[in-house]
Design an enzyme around this catalytic site. Structure first.
Site, PDB file in Angstrom:
ATOM      1  N   GLU A  90       0.941  -1.234   0.142  1.00  0.00           N
ATOM      2  CA  GLU A  90      -0.162  -0.022   0.175  1.00  0.00           C
ATOM      3  C   GLU A  90       1.011   1.255  -0.051  1.00  0.00           C
ATOM      4  OE1 GLU A  90      -2.185   0.100   3.629  1.00  0.00           O
ATOM      5  OE2 GLU A  90      -2.708   2.155   3.392  1.00  0.00           O
ATOM      6  N   ASP A 106      -1.298  -1.398   5.905  1.00  0.00           N
ATOM      7  CA  ASP A 106      -1.343  -1.162   7.225  1.00  0.00           C
ATOM      8  C   ASP A 106      -2.349  -1.747   8.022  1.00  0.00           C
ATOM      9  OD1 ASP A 106       0.704   0.916   6.411  1.00  0.00           O
ATOM     10  OD2 ASP A 106      -0.941   2.460   6.352  1.00  0.00           O
ATOM     11  N   ASP A 140      -4.682  -1.023   9.763  1.00  0.00           N
ATOM     12  CA  ASP A 140      -5.809  -0.007  10.274  1.00  0.00           C
ATOM     13  C   ASP A 140      -6.745  -0.310   9.307  1.00  0.00           C
ATOM     14  OD1 ASP A 140      -5.099   1.297   8.073  1.00  0.00           O
ATOM     15  OD2 ASP A 140      -4.131   2.920   9.085  1.00  0.00           O
ATOM     16  N   ASP A 167      -8.128   1.695   6.834  1.00  0.00           N
ATOM     17  CA  ASP A 167      -7.792   2.201   5.520  1.00  0.00           C
ATOM     18  C   ASP A 167      -7.123   0.838   5.107  1.00  0.00           C
ATOM     19  OD1 ASP A 167      -8.974   4.156   5.039  1.00  0.00           O
ATOM     20  OD2 ASP A 167      -7.206   5.601   5.039  1.00  0.00           O
TER      21      ASP A 167
END
Ligand code: 0RA
Length: 659
Positions: free
Chosen positions: A443, A521, A523, A525
């Protein structure tokens, strides 16, 4: 879809020298994978399906209506049905109780059922004696002829004779078993959602049977979050069977016709089919033989496709609906936006293919195509408005296919010129052996840069992706092939698409990496981006997942540090333990660093925690229930917000940032 934890370690291996003649249940314990597929999470859950299948058979024979499955506190399982009860009388040949024979002799089930063939049956169909062999404890209780009969076993061996322990006013069978941790070394913890998905599927496939799942490990909580007296539980029951199944699979999709088209025949080969067109672009056809999901298809699927194409084409020609069309229709134009479930019961199924989930019986082709044609013809004649909408949809699909051809050929041409034309962003590895090579899909450019610094250049390639890739669930095909990020994935992987007779067929023969690792990540997102990538793989490169090539990286959430001592942590409880360990003597100087993103780690940290094959934890993406995965992707990537929110709240496990 779920993730297998892949730990570095030896799988079971059998060398030629160790092959020996084995008998009875010892054979099952020596080579469990041969009987239940594997000894991981899949095999563990398979034990439950084996036992439930026996009760389903009893229900299909017309003697049982309710099946209750409980996950007990110690991760043992209880399956209870209200059938006739396993016979308990003397078995003539074996000179012991029939109950003991069923539970201790391999493939004993068939000996009792000459008159009616076994229609259900797990993929491996090995019977309850296998479950017994692989359990460190099993208890069979039979209610029959006014009595309660009990026998207990350990590792398949009876602990006593069959005993009468009391009186019974009902009939039925109760099997409780605890999987042997000596066999199931990876995990002995049952997953509620995995069992729920299979029981739901069975309820749709066998209308009228009530299946209840209860989790006795978990009390429900009230509105204040306090535990109540009741356990987590679901009832799976379908009155309309496949009609409801199709609706369930489709989630919130916009339908083309009011009701699914439905047929059921009770000839030599019982056939049940439900189908529904929606305004979407994907083809979702699920086929089953004897309640087994035939993911590789086979003759029943072939028959369905033939009947569908022929009937719709005839109808359109007869009513002069194709006059304006400037190009030919392809067979799969008839299936765009189609959701269908085909379920057949075959007395002696021949399973073929890599995963033995492809039906081979040739007599099934004409039976299914005939049944499909007859029912569909009648439907089209009786519902001219729906018929028109379906034909229009087919024409639209053909038009879109035409428009997509150029974009698709671009992908193909680029990939065919291997070597040259690799995406500029790809930092390739130097080795060329796909089995040794890994591609990280990362990402963002910043994390991509760190990964390029930290990697092993011999075997690890890095392809940074711009934030959110296209949501293919909502995009027409040509937009997918026009997307630069997606084209880069095709090119980097060396995967081509489309052959002469199937424009969607995937060609993995030039696949350049056998591990494709999604690294995002930890999280919300990051999860979203991982889901978008997985959706693309699910819809456009399903075989990549099926072959076990797709993985998720798991970066750590925290670094707990004191002086030179550093501990990486993946969960909140690991963080607490680490803080305690380093903070001994309750001294100061312990710091907790929370990683909000991959980009916050140095190249060395990223290598040590997430990329180094000897230390990292990769999660392999597998599909244990195709129908459930289908529904999940439609829901996650579709338009309906509330179910998506609920799913994410229930399934997301992010660290508590404030802790
Ligand atoms: C063989 C014969 C009969 C019933 C069963 C097996 C049977 C097996 C299982 C396993 C779980 N639940 C079950 N329920 C029934 C029929 C015997 C008769 O004629 O009564």
């Amino acid at each position: 879809m779920s993730e297998n934890e892949v730990k570095n370690g030896a799988e079971e291996q059998y060398s030629a020298s160790s092959i020996q003649v084995l008998e009875g249940l010892e054979a099952v314990r020596k080579r469990p994978s041969m009987y239940i597929g594997d000894i991981g999470e899949r095999g563990l859950h398979h034990l439950v399906y084996e036992v439930v299948d026996n009760s389903i058979d009893e229900a299909l024979a017309g003697f049982c209506t309710d099946i209750e499955v409980s996950i007990n506190e110690d991760n043992s399982i209880t399956v209870k049905d209200n059938g006739r009860g396993i016979p308990t009388g003397m078995h003539e040949k074996e000179h012991k109780s029939a109950l003991e024979v069923v539970l201790t002799v391999l493939h004993a089930g068939g000996k009792f059922s000459k008159d009616s063939y076994k229609v259900s049956g797990g993929l491996h169909g090995v019977g309850v004696s296998c479950v017994n062999a692989l359990s460190d404890y099993l208890r069979a209780e039979v209610h029959r002829e006014g009595k309660v009969f009990v026998q207990e076993y350990s590792k398949g061996k009876p602990l006593s004779d069959v005993r009468v322990t009391g009186e019974a006013s009902d009939t039925g069978t109760i099997i409780s078993f605890h999987p042997d941790p000596e066999i199931f070394t990876v995990t002995t913890v049952y997953k509620y959602d995995t069992l729920a998905a299979r029981l739901r599927e069975l309820a749709y496939l066998n209308k009228g049977i009530k299946l209840i799942l209860t989790d006795r490990r978990e009390k429900m909580t009230d509105e204040n979050g306090l535990p109540t007296d009741s356990f987590k539980s679901d009832v799976f029951y379908s009155r309309e069977g496949l009609k409801e199944f199709v609706n369930y699979l489709d989630g919130g999709a916009e339908k083309l016709t009011e009701q699914p088209i439905y047929l059921e025949t009770d000839k030599v080969i019982p056939i049940e089919i439900a189908m529904q067109y929606n305004t979407g672009f994907s083809e979702k056809i699920y086929s089953y033989v004897n309640n087994i999901n035939t993911i590789e298809g086979g003759t029943h699927l072939q028959g369905f496709k033939m009947g569908l194409t022929r009937t719709l084409k005839n109808y359109a020609d007869k009513n002069n609906l194709l006059a304006k069309l400037k190009f030919d229709l392809a067979a799969d134009d008839f299936r765009e936006g189609l959701t269908a479930v085909i379920s057949v019961k075959v007395a002696e199924p021949q399973f073929e293919g890599q995963t033995k989930t492809k039906l081979g019986n040739s007599e099934v082709v004409s039976a299914v195509s005939q049944a499909t044609a007859t029912a569909l013809e009648a439907y089209l004649e009786e519902n001219p408005k729906d018929a028109r909408a379906i034909v229009d949809k087919v024409i639209l699909a053909a038009t879109a296919r035409h428009a997509a051809r150029k974009a698709r050929e671009m992908v193909q041409r680029k990939t065919v010129m291997s070597g040259a034309g690799m995406p500029g962003k790809l930092a390739d590895c130097s080795l060329r052996d796909p089995e040794k090579c890994e591609l990280f899909l990362v990402e963002g450019d910043s994390a991509g840069g760190t990964a390029k610094q930290g990697r092993d250049r011999m075997t690890q390639a890095i392809l940074p992706l711009r934030g959110k890739i296209l949501n293919v669930e909502k995009a027409m095909e040509h937009r997918v092939f026009e997307s630069e990020e997606i084209r880069n994935i095709y090119t980097a992987l060396g995967v081509t698409v489309g052959t002469e007779d199937d424009h969607k067929a995937l060609n993995l023969s030039k696949l350049r990496y056998h591990k494709v690792i999604i690294m995002t990540d930890a999280d919300v997102d990051g999860s979203h981006i991982a889901t978008l990538i997985l959706t693309f793989f699910f819809r456009y490169m399903l075989d990549l997942i099926r072959n076990g090539y797709v993985y998720l990286a798991t970066p750590p959430l925290y670094l707990v540090k004191k002086g030179k001592e550093e501990i990486y942590c993946w969960t909140d409880s690991e963080r607490r333990a680490a803080t305690e360990k380093l903070g001994k003597g309750s001294e100061k100087g312990v710091t907790v660093q929370r990683y909000k993103g991959l980009g916050e780690m140095s190249d060395v940290q990223l290598w040590e925690t997430t990329m180094d094959p000897s230390r990292r934890l990769l999660r392999q993406v597998t599909i244990d229930n195709a129908a459930e995965a289908e529904r999940t992707f439609s829901m996650l990537m579709g338009d309906d917000v509330p179910p998506r929110r609920e799913f994410i709240e229930q399934n997301a496990h992010y660290a508590n940032v404030d802790a």
